[in-house]
Design an enzyme around this catalytic site. Sequence first.
Site, PDB file in Angstrom:
ATOM      1  N   HIS A  77       4.093  35.520-113.547  1.00 11.85           N
ATOM      2  CA  HIS A  77       5.108  34.708-113.618  1.00 11.85           C
ATOM      3  C   HIS A  77       5.427  33.882-114.810  1.00 11.85           C
ATOM      4  O   HIS A  77       5.970  32.862-114.994  1.00 11.85           O
ATOM      5  CB  HIS A  77       5.099  33.519-112.566  1.00 11.85           C
ATOM      6  CG  HIS A  77       5.124  34.189-111.100  1.00 11.85           C
ATOM      7  ND1 HIS A  77       4.231  34.298-110.404  1.00 11.85           N
ATOM      8  CD2 HIS A  77       6.341  34.814-110.424  1.00 11.85           C
ATOM      9  CE1 HIS A  77       4.419  34.687-109.024  1.00 11.85           C
ATOM     10  NE2 HIS A  77       5.572  34.915-109.295  1.00 11.85           N
ATOM     11  N   GLU A 105       5.698  22.724-107.887  1.00 10.50           N
ATOM     12  CA  GLU A 105       5.602  24.182-108.772  1.00 10.50           C
ATOM     13  C   GLU A 105       4.072  24.281-108.943  1.00 10.50           C
ATOM     14  O   GLU A 105       3.473  23.623-109.454  1.00 10.50           O
ATOM     15  CB  GLU A 105       6.404  24.088-109.878  1.00 10.50           C
ATOM     16  CG  GLU A 105       5.983  25.341-110.690  1.00 10.50           C
ATOM     17  CD  GLU A 105       6.226  26.613-110.056  1.00 10.50           C
ATOM     18  OE1 GLU A 105       7.291  26.774-109.582  1.00 10.50           O
ATOM     19  OE2 GLU A 105       5.226  27.484-110.249  1.00 10.50           O
ATOM     20  N   LYS A 106       3.541  25.498-108.375  1.00  7.50           N
ATOM     21  CA  LYS A 106       2.168  25.841-108.342  1.00  7.50           C
ATOM     22  C   LYS A 106       1.516  26.355-109.645  1.00  7.50           C
ATOM     23  O   LYS A 106       0.299  26.333-110.051  1.00  7.50           O
ATOM     24  CB  LYS A 106       1.657  27.014-107.585  1.00  7.50           C
ATOM     25  CG  LYS A 106       2.655  28.237-107.497  1.00  7.50           C
ATOM     26  CD  LYS A 106       2.195  28.962-106.493  1.00  7.50           C
ATOM     27  CE  LYS A 106       3.005  30.387-106.778  1.00  7.50           C
ATOM     28  NZ  LYS A 106       3.748  30.829-105.477  1.00  7.50           N
ATOM     29  N   HIS A 107       2.483  26.648-110.752  1.00  9.95           N
ATOM     30  CA  HIS A 107       2.036  27.106-111.908  1.00  9.95           C
ATOM     31  C   HIS A 107       1.733  26.000-113.167  1.00  9.95           C
ATOM     32  O   HIS A 107       1.201  26.204-114.075  1.00  9.95           O
ATOM     33  CB  HIS A 107       2.707  28.253-112.682  1.00  9.95           C
ATOM     34  CG  HIS A 107       3.160  29.217-111.819  1.00  9.95           C
ATOM     35  ND1 HIS A 107       3.975  29.433-110.835  1.00  9.95           N
ATOM     36  CD2 HIS A 107       2.467  30.583-111.979  1.00  9.95           C
ATOM     37  CE1 HIS A 107       3.896  30.805-110.431  1.00  9.95           C
ATOM     38  NE2 HIS A 107       3.082  31.386-111.073  1.00  9.95           N
ATOM     39  N   HIS A 112      -2.417  28.137-106.337  1.00  5.47           N
ATOM     40  CA  HIS A 112      -1.733  29.519-107.271  1.00  5.47           C
ATOM     41  C   HIS A 112      -2.595  30.449-106.437  1.00  5.47           C
ATOM     42  O   HIS A 112      -3.969  30.313-106.453  1.00  5.47           O
ATOM     43  CB  HIS A 112      -1.935  29.295-108.444  1.00  5.47           C
ATOM     44  CG  HIS A 112      -1.130  30.248-109.242  1.00  5.47           C
ATOM     45  ND1 HIS A 112      -1.760  31.612-109.268  1.00  5.47           N
ATOM     46  CD2 HIS A 112       0.226  30.810-109.604  1.00  5.47           C
ATOM     47  CE1 HIS A 112      -0.809  32.582-109.816  1.00  5.47           C
ATOM     48  NE2 HIS A 112       0.030  32.195-109.953  1.00  5.47           N
ATOM     49  N   HIS A 165      -2.524  38.868-108.721  1.00  8.66           N
ATOM     50  CA  HIS A 165      -1.525  37.834-109.043  1.00  8.66           C
ATOM     51  C   HIS A 165      -2.655  36.680-109.535  1.00  8.66           C
ATOM     52  O   HIS A 165      -3.578  36.250-108.529  1.00  8.66           O
ATOM     53  CB  HIS A 165      -0.815  37.543-107.859  1.00  8.66           C
ATOM     54  CG  HIS A 165       0.075  36.265-108.371  1.00  8.66           C
ATOM     55  ND1 HIS A 165       0.925  35.699-107.170  1.00  8.66           N
ATOM     56  CD2 HIS A 165       0.631  35.605-109.290  1.00  8.66           C
ATOM     57  CE1 HIS A 165       1.536  34.487-107.742  1.00  8.66           C
ATOM     58  NE2 HIS A 165       1.250  34.569-109.058  1.00  8.66           N
ATOM     59  N   CYS A 201       0.486  32.977-116.271  1.00  3.29           N
ATOM     60  CA  CYS A 201       0.121  33.658-114.861  1.00  3.29           C
ATOM     61  C   CYS A 201       0.514  35.272-115.398  1.00  3.29           C
ATOM     62  O   CYS A 201       1.722  35.640-115.968  1.00  3.29           O
ATOM     63  CB  CYS A 201       1.165  33.050-113.900  1.00  3.29           C
ATOM     64  SG  CYS A 201       1.317  34.132-112.273  1.00  3.29           S
TER      65      CYS A 201
HETATM   66 FE   FE2 Z   1       1.836  33.169-110.433  1.00  5.34          FE
END
Ligand code: FE2
Length: 131
Positions: A119, A16-18, A46, A52, A116
């Site tokens: 997100h 997961e990139k967050h 990310h 974004h 984010c």
């Molecule tokens: Fe994001």
Amino acid sequence: MVKIGEKIQDADWKKEKHVPVIDCADTVKANETFEVKVAIGKDIAHPNTTEHHIRWIMLYYQPEGEKALYQVGNYEFTAHGESPQGPNTGPIFTNHEVKTSLKIAKSGTLFAVSLCNIHGLWEYSKEVKVN
Ligand code: FE2
């Protein structure tokens, strides 16, 4: 009442990139300065675009056996390619990563929370032992 803690997401940072992954020594000396790095997207990048991006990371510390958290720092990332020519045409993009240093008197846990812009909130924590 819905609590904000229920809105803070977590996941395996390898998938997961967050996740605001905290990197520092597992064990430190009491009251001796050590380095801490917090990075978003340790394994999976990310995006960092006008549309974004990561807005901020906050870092907290909770000493073992105490109830309250202490805020360590609030790190804002405020340049994401904006310019008069339009989105993503600007000359600067702040990278969503922070390096800082601190000292602690006793063992505890570092907590990182990040936002984010599309997100939401993400968290990570890491125990640090004092010897
Ligand atoms: Fe994001």
